[in-house]
Design an enzyme around this catalytic site. Structure first.
Site, PDB file in Angstrom:
ATOM      1  N   HIS A 177      44.085  35.389  44.949  1.00 41.27           N
ATOM      2  CA  HIS A 177      43.285  36.553  45.371  1.00 41.27           C
ATOM      3  C   HIS A 177      41.915  36.393  44.715  1.00 41.27           C
ATOM      4  CE1 HIS A 177      47.398  38.343  45.162  1.00 41.27           C
ATOM      5  NE2 HIS A 177      47.025  39.124  46.143  1.00 41.27           N
ATOM      6  N   ASP A 226      41.956  37.520  41.157  1.00 36.74           N
ATOM      7  CA  ASP A 226      42.720  36.735  40.170  1.00 36.74           C
ATOM      8  C   ASP A 226      41.806  35.722  39.510  1.00 36.74           C
ATOM      9  OD1 ASP A 226      44.953  37.795  41.514  1.00 36.74           O
ATOM     10  OD2 ASP A 226      45.246  35.956  42.671  1.00 36.74           O
TER      11      ASP A 226
HETATM   12  C1  XLS Z   1      52.861  41.638  46.835  1.00 34.62           C
HETATM   13  C2  XLS Z   1      52.507  40.493  47.672  1.00 34.62           C
HETATM   14  C3  XLS Z   1      51.226  39.799  47.268  1.00 34.62           C
HETATM   15  C4  XLS Z   1      50.759  38.904  48.384  1.00 34.62           C
HETATM   16  C5  XLS Z   1      49.327  38.523  48.282  1.00 34.62           C
HETATM   17  O1  XLS Z   1      53.967  42.152  46.839  1.00 34.62           O
HETATM   18  O2  XLS Z   1      53.574  39.610  47.717  1.00 34.62           O
HETATM   19  O3  XLS Z   1      51.391  39.110  46.078  1.00 34.62           O
HETATM   20  O4  XLS Z   1      51.531  37.755  48.487  1.00 34.62           O
HETATM   21  O5  XLS Z   1      48.485  39.611  48.303  1.00 34.62           O
END
Ligand code: XLS
Ligand code: NI
Ligand code: NI
Length: 437
Positions: free
Chosen positions: A100, A103
């Site tokens: 993301h 991140d």
């Molecule tokens: C959350 C999601 C997230 C997605 C990416 O539950 O799995 O991590 O994979 O935004």
């Protein structure tokens, strides 16, 4: 400088190895059904859990030991973390990673500064990709952590928040394109509702669709060729997430004419939260050509939330790989470990154990699935089970030749339907168990 000095490159040592820092099944160059394991599995390490997760839970802050962290969310720390991440992924031997925007780089005091931070980190990510050969499976935008997204992003009641989210996705898509990302993911974040008394549900759905169609427009405008993926999840953080499962996502995309522009990124623990098996969610999407990628993890049978544990269940990984092999591969997608080590597993080395186990569980699952397919045990049974549709009245119904009048005439003449045969579920379950070795 090394952040994991006690670990060298993880190697394949074969099923008999007792070395916890070696693969027992994942042998990247081993060929299965005409492709290498590396090509089949397309493993990705996720940035958020692996490099940002500190093991915090509602009862206490994070307690993970990460000697390289300085406790800040600064740009300096973000740049240093890139070195940590690439050393880890390179030693592990995963070909891809996912992130993301937030991140990898911190939010600044305004959008301009935030974007500048991202630019600086993307530059370094690009250099590291080049150095190591590690590629970007997908990028995405975090549209849920900051307080501005309290009511959602594109489904917020506040139009300014929709605008901010648009600006953020635009930038995240540019970053993904620059880094050669082969997909871009939309997970709903807080797109859903907590209470219908305060919610205009139809308007929120319209806004979600508007947002995604603007993303499609921008994708075309900048010539980004990666696959767009929607990631279903039924609940958490909201009580009801709009992208709740494969069926809901596909109906939504079709309703708004977006089905040609998106596929699904399906996550194991989200499937189980939706009251489905992963096998169901994958089969549903794959049957309609909509399975694009996989977030590989697992839930806990007794806990009702998204525990995001590392996959270790061979029945499940074999089922996943049966679906993937059945559609002739995962395409531009891959297996992203959207999984986190437990709070109690707080040492850096645990990150290696976790990923090695997950990769082995899928490599093992791949071999099991290939063996089942080689013998044709399930395929032949299913073919035989539907044989009445291959000729006679079945074929006439499927081709549209037989209407209700013809069905009536056929049955009046015959008197009753042919006898049914057993579904043989237990037999088939026993057969599958024969391959679990
Ligand atoms: C959350 C999601 C997230 C997605 C990416 O539950 O799995 O991590 O994979 O935004
Ligand atoms: Ni999850
Ligand atoms: Ni996910």
């Amino acid at each position: 400088m090394s952040f994991f000095p006690e670990v060298s490159k993880i190697k394949y040592e074969g099923p008999d190895s007792k070395n916890p820092l070696a693969f027992r099944h994942y042998n990247p160059t081993e060929v299965v059904e005409g492709k290498t394991m590396k090509e089949h599995l397309r493993f990705a390490v996720c940035y958020w859990h692996t490099f940002r997760g500190m093991g915090g839970d509602p009862f206490g802050p994070g307690c993970a030991v990460r000697p390289w962290e300085d406790g800040t969310d600064s740009l300096e720390m973000a740049l240093k973390r890139v070195d940590v991440a690439f050393e880890f992924i390179d030693k592990l031997g995963a070909p891809f990673y996912c992130f993301h925007d937030r991140d990898v780089s911190p939010e600044g005091k305004n959008l301009t500064e935030t974007n500048k931070n991202l630019d600086a980190v993307v530059k370094k990510l690009g250099q590291k990709q080049k150095e190591t050969g590690i590629e970007l499976l997908w990028g995405t935008a975090n549209l849920f952590s900051n307080a501005r997204f309290v009511h959602g992003a594109s489904t917020s009641c506040n139009a300014d928040v929709f605008a901010y989210a648009g600006a953020q996705v635009k930038k995240a898509m540019e970053a993904t394109k620059e880094l050669g990302g082969v997909n871009y993911v939309f997970w709903g974040g807080r797109e859903g509702y907590m209470n219908l008394y305060n919610t205009d549900l139809r308007r929120e759905f319209d806004h979600l669709a508007k947002f995604l169609s603007l993303a499609v427009d921008y994708k075309k405008k900048i010539g980004f060729t990666g696959q767009f993926l929607i990631e279903p999840k039924p609940k958490e953080p909201t009580k009801h997430q709009y992208d709740s499962d494969s069926a809901a996502c596909m109906a939504f995309l079709k309703t708004y004419g977006l089905d040609k522009d998106f596929k699904l990124n399906i996550e194991t623990n989200h499937a189980t939260l939706a009251g489905h098996s992963m096998h169901h969610e994958l089969t549903y999407a794959s049957s309609y050509g909509m399975l694009g990628s996989i977030d590989a993890n697992r839930g806990d049978e007794l806990l009702g939330w998204d525990t995001d544990q590392f996959p270790n269940n061979l029945y499940e990984t074999a089922q996943v790989m049966l679906v993937v092999l059945g559609q002739n591969g995962i395409g531009s997608g891959g297996l992203n470990f959207d999984a986190k080590v437990r709070r109690e597993s707080f040492e850096p080395i645990d990150l290696f154990y976790a990923h090695i186990g997950g990769m082995d569980a899928f490599a093992h699952g791949l071999k099991i699935a290939a063996a089942i397919r080689k013998d044709g045990v399930l395929k032949d049974f299913v073919k035989q089970r539907y044989a009445s549709w291959d000729s006679g009245i079945g074929a006439d119904i499927e081709s549209g030749k037989a209407k209700f009048d013809e069905l009536e005439a056929y049955m009046l003449k015959k008197g009753d339907a042919d006898k049914n045969t057993s579904g043989r579920q237990e037999l088939l379950e026993n057969v599958v168990n024969r391959y679990l070795k």
